[in-house]
Every structure is written in structure tokens, then in C-alpha cells.
Design a protein around this motif. Structure first.
Motif, PDB file in Angstrom:
ATOM      1  N   GLU A  91     -20.653 -40.033 -62.383  1.00 37.44           N
ATOM      2  CA  GLU A  91     -20.952 -38.618 -62.584  1.00 37.44           C
ATOM      3  C   GLU A  91     -20.751 -37.842 -61.270  1.00 37.44           C
ATOM      4  OE1 GLU A  91     -21.633 -37.422 -65.486  1.00 37.44           O
ATOM      5  OE2 GLU A  91     -22.549 -35.463 -65.116  1.00 37.44           O
ATOM      6  N   HIS A  94     -17.172 -37.551 -60.579  1.00 39.74           N
ATOM      7  CA  HIS A  94     -16.652 -36.609 -61.565  1.00 39.74           C
ATOM      8  C   HIS A  94     -16.700 -35.183 -61.007  1.00 39.74           C
ATOM      9  CE1 HIS A  94     -16.233 -34.580 -65.442  1.00 39.74           C
ATOM     10  NE2 HIS A  94     -17.475 -34.148 -65.422  1.00 39.74           N
TER      11      HIS A  94
ATOM     12  N   GLU B  73     -25.424 -29.379 -65.114  1.00 43.22           N
ATOM     13  CA  GLU B  73     -24.025 -29.218 -65.502  1.00 43.22           C
ATOM     14  C   GLU B  73     -23.951 -28.234 -66.658  1.00 43.22           C
ATOM     15  OE1 GLU B  73     -22.035 -32.864 -66.442  1.00 43.22           O
ATOM     16  OE2 GLU B  73     -20.049 -31.935 -66.379  1.00 43.22           O
TER      17      GLU B  73
HETATM   18 MG   LIG Z   1     -20.125 -35.046 -67.033  1.00 41.11          MG
END
Ligand SMILES: [Mg+2]
Ligand SMILES: Nc1ncnc2c1ncn2[C@@H]1O[C@H](COP(=O)(O)OP(=O)(O)O)[C@@H](O)[C@H]1O
Ligand SMILES: Nc1ncnc2c1ncn2[C@@H]1O[C@H](COP(=O)(O)OP(=O)(O)O)[C@@H](O)[C@H]1O
Ligand SMILES: [Mg+2]
Ligand SMILES: [Mg+2]
Ligand SMILES: [Mg+2]
Ligand code: NI
Ligand code: NI
Ligand SMILES: [Zn+2]
Ligand SMILES: [Zn+2]
Lengths: 132, 243, 243, 132
Positions: A91, A94, B73
Motif C-alpha cells: 500500500e 502504491h 485514501e
Molecule cells: Mg489502495
């Protein structure tokens, strides 16, 4: 999914690069394996963000470039499949591919001082404009 | 084409002012002053962000007591809000692991962070910088053209020598300099005010060595109640950074 | 082919031991300790060299009072001898100008210096390093494979956090660590000894904050007569660096 | 003349690269303009240092590569003749070419953040071994 943010970057980039020059037919995007982008999400975001822009009719083509590493210490070359990243690590990479240096080490000598030769991040390789 | 460059301007569109805390010299209090400035700004009602660009030695998350925080996110990365400050740091992603980046990697990581971080509307974005005059300084000047520099030095000739180099560099990069803060002063008198005049840089005053600071690290409320915070607040108001 | 790589080993052939003073963190006293270690080594009869790799903020020439010195061009560059120490620094070449190098330039400048500097016969080469974990640390580990690391930290959690990252990095680079020095300790107790144990690194003891240091900078004789120099000498003998 | 030190580096480099493989016929050396090497001195030093080595009979060919700069800030490209270095500055750059960043600025925008695209330092381009 921060793929949305990357899609925004791609759209702006194509707009910047093509100026006011009419419709865009095709955008060819190279996606580095290291960033493990979700291509479906990216495609969807590009579609949403294209609405009402000169990219509305564009086809987005993707090429995934395999990640390749070369050790600066011992010269060893290897690929991502040889490295095993935990979920949190994947992650992190990423979001910021350079963080691979925090998590991956040369399989031959253990050094984190390696070059990401290929397959780092997102790149617009070419843009084809609509005829006429 | 690198798509990141095209979107960075947009990401910072609603950021009214960008101030980079820098020195060239390490250990002069850049991170402490950047963090305290953010806290003081938030307390005075400003919407404030703090970007930790010291990738090799991130400190702001420790000073603000945010070791456990992490960004969200959502169409990008949304910085966690810590004591009213929107903080972004690679430490949220790397944890306690080393982040051994060469210069070209530093540039890439910086571009990536700037391209995906959603600051939202900010009155002030404080950027904490590492020591040195490499990628972090050169790229901030190149990419964040609006950024203004807030210099920090101690009275030591070792610090002054390096800050003097940085002043020359910032001038050639055409980065505006808000002024220079003298930190950790212990003696009655110092050379810093005189040096600042020689550089043509505004002297923003001095901050004492405050023996209570170390114990307050990690505790925003306690940091705000130190003598140092009070003194810094005065200097920042004087400098037009806080009202 | 880069010819510099082939000759570096030869340039250091007669150097018995290489110690890199490093921390990751800035302002902890790396340059002061590197310089004092050189002075103490020279006084104890060792042939000693000091290489300042903090290209952005060179300090050793200021600490040793050698602002006006310069290397001699004789089949390479021969470092000037300052208070018994053969000192090489980019500051001799750049003067007071900024040296704004990106990472790849840092590597090049380092290779060039190592390829042309004639140290001659040395018992000890001390390398002063900048903060960070970029080119200077990675290239020293890569190019000077014999180098051993002498770590410096203050008791602050901000310093410990970064030194802890550096320890992990040095281990993966297989750079031997001589030990860690605790500098500028003011309190009775500190965490450093305990942290060092956690890292598996030898704790070499602590050095006091010495208010007389600043005034002694630039004056080797006076530096050698400080309490700090005495304490450092003890720690270095204990560590097997000095006899 | 630190050209002697560079000559030593070139000799060791050729020796390393050719292993025990007999005599060397030709060494082709690219010399960056930025380092303002004295070619006569370099040639002399190479001759002296070759004695008794496998390079004893070698011819040394030099190519001087003009220095070229590209500004990272504004994109401007320029060459060394546009820059004027004082004598001490030239001497510093002679030793460590990277110090050009301390003394030269982009003629268009004043930035010291430029790339040395060409003509930095000394490089061995190829080595030809003696036949047989
Ligand atoms: Mg992700
Ligand atoms: N005014 C001050 N009084 C006391 N300690 C300070 C003061 N300013 C900074 N410090 C301490 O000095 C050290 C260096 O500060 P830091 O903010 O990490 O510097 P930098 O970011 O410039 O490397 C830290 O341990 C910090 O807590
Ligand atoms: N033990 C000490 N007592 C007092 N001052 C010190 C001590 N160690 C370092 N200093 C001072 O602290 C500052 C930082 O030291 P320096 O050697 O420049 O650190 P670094 O090289 O790690 O950046 C300098 O002003 C130096 O004179
Ligand atoms: Mg800091
Ligand atoms: Mg230093
Ligand atoms: Mg000369
Ligand atoms: Ni994502
Ligand atoms: Ni020369
Ligand atoms: Zn390896
Ligand atoms: Zn320019």
C-alpha cells in the motif's frame, strides 16, 4: 483509491500537452508494476473525468511495465515477483513507489541501494489527436 | 510525459500561502519551529497544513504526537488532522524503517506526494525541509514557485556559515525570504542580527533555548504553553505570518 | 569506463583505518566530534586525515580554523595539514559560495575527490558526513567498503528516531558500527544507552553540553583543552579508536 | 598538475578492464571541456606511467567534448564559452567539475540548478588490444 488523483493528473497532462488542438483520439499510458495501480479503477476515473473535455471520445490504452531492479552494490538484477511485500508495504509503495527502498533489499547482498530500472509509476507515452 | 507535473498546481490551488522553513544547517530547530508555527496558526484560526519534506529524518509527526496517524485514501491522499494541523509525512507510510533515497528518488517522491495529496482549502502550508542544499531545496524552488523561505539559524558560526550559503542560493533561485529566526540563543549578544543585515535579510528576532521543550515533544497542548511558543508567536506576528 | 573507480583503492592503500562519523540527524555534533577526534588522534601521535563530506554545509575547516588553507597540486591534491591533521574539504575550493549539488553531482564530486586526493600514509582517516541517508552515506558504504561507522546522537527523541533508522540502514549495507556516542547530554538520565542496547550497538558513553565550545571554535589548541575534548578522548580510548 | 592523478586512474582502469590479456594498442579517452585538462601534461603522464606495463606501446587518443548545460528551471541550454570563470574558479572546477554549480548560473534565469549534459570529466571510451 488514489487512482482518481492519478487520473486527474493524466487528464491535465493531456490537456496541457495538446493545447487547444481539438479532440483527443487515443492516450497511451504506461503503468509501472511497482505502483500496483488498479487499472479498472483508473479506466473508470479517466472516463468520469473526461466528460465534457476534449478527451470525451478518447480511448485509453494501458501498458503495464514489469518492475526491474538493479543493485548498485553488487550488480544483481531482479524483478518484483522475487520480492515479497506485506500488505501495508504494498500500500505504501502504491502511493509513493520510492518507498520500495524501505521494504525491499537486494536478494544477493541485502542492500537497499538499488535502482528501479523499469516499472516505477505512471507515464503518458503518446497522445493521438482526432483527424480534421 | 510525466503527468504529475500537470496536476500539482491544481492540488495547491486553494492554498493561500506556502512557507518553507529552511536553513541548510541541521539541528537548528527547523522541525520544531515548523511544527510550532503550524500549531500557533491553527490556534489563531488559520486553516493550516504541514508537509514534512525531511524524508530521511522525518520529525513533525513525532513533535505533534502523531506517530500512529495515517492519511485517508479518498480520490488521493487526505492528510490526517493532528491538533488542528493537516500533516503529511512519509513516516506515515514507512513507519520506523529507514527511507534511503538517492537524490533522483527524492525528486520522484516529492512529485508523487504533491500530485496525490489533497490539502483542500488552506490559509497556510508550512513545509519543513531537511538540511542541505540538494533536491529538496532545489525542487521546492523549481516546483512550488510561490513558496517563501523562513530561515532558521543558531548563533554558532557553524550554522551562520551554512545559512549564508543558503541565502545566496535562494537569491539566485529567486525564492523570496521572509526573514531569519535566531533559535537557541543562550548568550546576551549574537552576531545573527548583524549577519542578517549583511545578507539583506530581515532579522525576525531570537528564541531562547527552552529546557522545557524536550519534555513537551509529542504533546501539542504542552508545546503551545511553552515560553518558546509564546516567543515564536510574537515573532511570527511581527513577520506578518500570523495575525 | 569511469577511470576514477579504479584508482580509489590505491589512493587509500596506506590508510590503516577509516571511520565515518555519522548520525542521519543534523546538529548533533558530528563535525565537532569528527574534528576533535582528529585533533586528539594527532596529539596522541597518530597520522590522521579528515575528509569533510558535508558538501552543502562544510564545517571542519571552520572548527579547525583553516578557512584560509588550501590543498597543494602535486600529482593530485595534497591536503593541507592543519594542527597536525590532513584536512580535505570542498570549502577550500568553493570558498563561501553555496555548493548546490543534486545527488548525482554529490556522487561525482565524492568520486573525484577520492580519486585525486593524496592522503599518503595514515593511521586513521576520519570522514565527517552530512545529515541524511542519501548519496553520502550510500556511496561511502559502496565505495569505501572498509569504512566503520561511529554514530552520534543527542538524547532527544527526534535524534534517536533518525539514528535508529540509520542503524537499520547500516546493517543492511553491512557497514560495521563502532558504537554510538551520546552528545550534549544535560539531564541526569537518558534513553540512549537503553536504545543502543535495543539496536545491538555498543554505547560509548556520553559527552556533556559544554558551554565553552562555541568560543573555542577555530582554535585547535583551545578546543583540545576543553572538558569536552577530555571526555571524548576517554570515550575514544574505551572504543579502541585511540590508544 | 593533478593530471598525473587522472593518468594513474586511466592506467589502472585500462589494466582492470583488460585483465591479463596482453598488450594494449590504443586507448581512446574522452576529456570533458569543463575540467580544462592540460592534454600535453596528461599525455606525458600517461607515457611515464605506461613504462613497464602492458600499456607501454599504447597510443592514447583524446577527444575533447564541449561542455553543455541545460537549466532545470527554465530549459535554457548553453555552453562553456558563454560562461566566464575567474582563474580561481576555473582551477576549482578543474579539480571537481561539480563546483561549476558554485560559479556559473543560467544565462537566462540566473539559476544554479542546471544539468551538465556533456563535457564533464575524463572517460575511457574504448580500448583496443594488440593482435595475437
Ligand atoms: Mg489502495
Ligand atoms: N529553542 C529550543 N530550545 C530547546 N531545544 C530546542 C529548541 N529548538 C530546537 N530544540 C531541540 O533541538 C533539536 C533540533 O531541533 P529540530 O527541530 O529537530 O532541528 P532541525 O529540524 O533543524 O534538524 C531537537 O532535539 C529539538 O527539540
Ligand atoms: N558537546 C557540545 N557542547 C556544546 N556545543 C556543542 C557540543 N557538540 C556540538 N555542539 C555545537 O552544536 C552545534 C552542532 O554541532 P555540529 O558539529 O555542527 O553538528 P553536525 O555536524 O552533526 O551538524 C554546533 O554549533 C556545535 O558547536
Ligand atoms: Mg528537521
Ligand atoms: Mg556537520
Ligand atoms: Mg591546474
Ligand atoms: Ni490507490
Ligand atoms: Ni591539474
Ligand atoms: Zn546487491
Ligand atoms: Zn534558467
Amino acid at each position: 483509491m488514489h487512482e482518481w488523483a492519478l487520473a486527474e493528473a493524466i487528464i491535465r497532462c493531456v490537456e496541457d500537452a495538446t493545447g487547444g488542438k481539438g479532440g483527443v483520439e487515443e492516450v497511451y499510458i504506461v503503468v509501472g508494476e511497482l505502483q500496483s495501480i488498479d487499472l479498472e479503477v483508473l479506466r473508470w476515473a479517466l472516463g468520469e473525468l473526461s466528460r465534457g473535455t476534449r478527451l470525451e471520445q478518447a480511448t485509453f490504452k494501458f501498458e503495464v511495465e514489469r518492475a526491474e531492479f538493479a543493485c548498485r552494490n553488487c550488480g544483481k538484477r531482479w524483478s518484483l515477483s522475487d520480492a515479497s511485500l506485506g500488505e501495508e508495504e504494498r500500500e505504501a509503495v502504491h502511493f509513493v513507489p520510492e518507498l520500495v527502498h524501505s521494504f525491499v533489499k537486494c536478494p544477493a547482498c541485502g542492500s537497499p541501494d538499488f535502482e528501479v530500472v523499469k516499472g516505477r509509476g505512471v507515464w503518458v507515452k503518446y497522445i493521438r489527436l482526432r483527424e480534421g | 510525459m510525466d503527468p504529475r507535473l500537470s496536476v500539482i498546481g491544481e492540488r495547491l490551488e486553494e492554498v493561500a500561502r506556502i512557507i518553507v522553513v529552511c536553513s541548510g544547517k541541521g539541528g537548528v530547530g527547523k522541525s520544531l519551529i515548523a511544527s510550532l508555527t503550524s500549531l500557533l496558526s491553527s490556534r489563531s484560526g488559520l486553516r493550516v497544513g504541514l508537509l514534512d519534506l525531511d524524508f530521511h529524518g522525518p520529525s513533525c509527526h513525532i513533535i505533534l504526537g502523531a506517530r500512529k496517524a495515517s492519511p485517508l485514501e479518498d480520490r488521493g491522499l487526505v492528510p490526517p488532522t493532528v491538533a488542528g494541523v493537516r500533516l503529511m509525512s512519509l513516516a506515515f507510510l514507512a513507519g520506523d524503517k529507514p527511507i534511503p533515497l538517492r537524490g533522483a528518488d527524492v525528486t520522484n517522491a516529492l512529485l508523487e506526494l504533491l500530485a496525490i495529496t489533497r490539502w483542500g482549502r488552506l490559509d497556510l502550508l508550512i513545509v519543513d525541509s531537511p538540511p542541505g542544499m540538494g533536491e529538496e531545496i532545489l525542487d521546492v524552488a523549481r516546483i512550488l514557485r510561490r513558496a517563501e523561505a523562513l530561515l532558521v539559524t543558531t548563533p554558532s558560526p557553524l550554522s551562520l556559515s551554512t545559512v549564508s550559503r543558503l541565502v545566496q542560493l535562494l537569491k539566485s533561485l529567486r525564492t523570496p525570504i521572509v526573514g531569519v529566526l535566531e533559535n537557541m540563543r543562550r548568550e546576551e549578544e549574537g552576531e545573527v542580527a548583524r549577519e542578517a543585515r549583511r545578507w539583506g535579510v530581515r532579522y525576525l528576532g531570537w528564541l531562547p533555548y527552552d529546557p522545557e521543550i524536550e519534555a513537551a515533544i509529542g504533546d501539542p497542548a504542552r508545546l503551545l504553553s511553552t515560553q518558546l511558543a509564546r516567543r515564536l508567536g510574537e515573532a511570527l506576528r511581527e513577520a506578518g505570518i500570523l495575525r
